[in-house]
Design a protein around this motif. Structure first.
Motif, PDB file in Angstrom:
ATOM      1  N   PHE A   3     -14.080  90.920 -25.174  1.00  0.00           N
ATOM      2  CA  PHE A   3     -12.813  90.083 -24.519  1.00  0.00           C
ATOM      3  C   PHE A   3     -13.350  89.366 -24.196  1.00  0.00           C
ATOM      4  O   PHE A   3     -12.603  88.074 -23.859  1.00  0.00           O
ATOM      5  CB  PHE A   3     -12.299  91.460 -23.637  1.00  0.00           C
ATOM      6  N   PHE A   8     -12.439  85.571 -29.670  1.00  0.00           N
ATOM      7  CA  PHE A   8     -11.085  86.063 -29.118  1.00  0.00           C
ATOM      8  C   PHE A   8     -10.727  85.578 -28.132  1.00  0.00           C
ATOM      9  O   PHE A   8      -8.636  85.215 -27.840  1.00  0.00           O
ATOM     10  CB  PHE A   8     -11.651  87.319 -27.719  1.00  0.00           C
ATOM     11  N   LEU A   9     -11.206  84.901 -27.029  1.00  0.00           N
ATOM     12  CA  LEU A   9     -10.235  83.467 -26.012  1.00  0.00           C
ATOM     13  C   LEU A   9      -9.831  82.122 -26.822  1.00  0.00           C
ATOM     14  O   LEU A   9      -8.463  81.997 -26.303  1.00  0.00           O
ATOM     15  CB  LEU A   9     -11.087  83.656 -25.514  1.00  0.00           C
ATOM     16  N   LEU A  13      -6.867  85.763 -29.154  1.00  0.00           N
ATOM     17  CA  LEU A  13      -5.440  85.761 -28.203  1.00  0.00           C
ATOM     18  C   LEU A  13      -3.738  85.078 -27.872  1.00  0.00           C
ATOM     19  O   LEU A  13      -3.346  85.309 -28.204  1.00  0.00           O
ATOM     20  CB  LEU A  13      -6.327  86.218 -26.934  1.00  0.00           C
ATOM     21  N   THR A  16      -2.107  85.451 -31.229  1.00  0.00           N
ATOM     22  CA  THR A  16      -1.084  86.807 -30.563  1.00  0.00           C
ATOM     23  C   THR A  16      -0.517  86.676 -29.620  1.00  0.00           C
ATOM     24  O   THR A  16       0.790  87.238 -29.795  1.00  0.00           O
ATOM     25  CB  THR A  16      -2.575  87.957 -30.606  1.00  0.00           C
ATOM     26  N   LEU A  17      -0.805  85.776 -28.703  1.00  0.00           N
ATOM     27  CA  LEU A  17       0.124  85.811 -27.703  1.00  0.00           C
ATOM     28  C   LEU A  17       1.777  84.608 -28.579  1.00  0.00           C
ATOM     29  O   LEU A  17       2.916  85.224 -27.984  1.00  0.00           O
ATOM     30  CB  LEU A  17       0.084  85.238 -26.286  1.00  0.00           C
ATOM     31  N   PHE A  39      -8.139  94.272 -33.598  1.00  0.00           N
ATOM     32  CA  PHE A  39      -9.393  93.602 -32.697  1.00  0.00           C
ATOM     33  C   PHE A  39     -10.503  94.798 -32.337  1.00  0.00           C
ATOM     34  O   PHE A  39     -11.642  94.445 -32.262  1.00  0.00           O
ATOM     35  CB  PHE A  39      -8.162  93.503 -31.405  1.00  0.00           C
TER      36      PHE A  39
END
Length: 106
Positions: A3, A8-9, A13, A16-17, A39
């Motif tokens: 995470f 990912f950041l 993420l 996906t958002l 993921f």
């Protein structure tokens, strides 16, 4: 991938958002499910099939909860989904070892 990883950041993420916000409401659960599998496929490939199986089990358990007003078909109940999750967790989670034997003081 963790995470806190930049991949990912900064990429996963936000993508996906944005996908969940732009797609119709009925597609959001599917997007989140696919993103979850992707993921975990990057981080723990050995558990992807387990994740998919538990997702299916929880989906069926959710349908069984929805059938509370009517008798559920095939004898399904929401407790069976919970038992399946806990049973699977007990197989893969590390369990503390109990002492092999106790010496009794006379």
């Amino acid at each position: 991938m963790s995470f806190a990883a930049p991949l990912f950041l900064w990429y996963f993420l936000p993508a996906t958002l944005v996908a969940t916000w732009l797609l119709p409401h009925r597609c959001r659960n599917g997007v989140i499910a696919v993103a979850s599998v992707l993921f975990y496929a990057v981080g723990g490939k050995q558990f992807v099939l387990l994740l998919i199986g538990l997702m299916a089990l929880n989906y069926v358990a959710g349908l069984a909860i929805g059938w509370v007003k009517a008798p559920p078909p095939l004898g399904c109940s929401s407790g069976q989904g919970r038992q399946g999750d806990l049973g699977t967790l007990s197989l893969i989670a590390p369990v503390g070892s109990a002492p092999a034997s106790r010496s009794r003081a006379a």
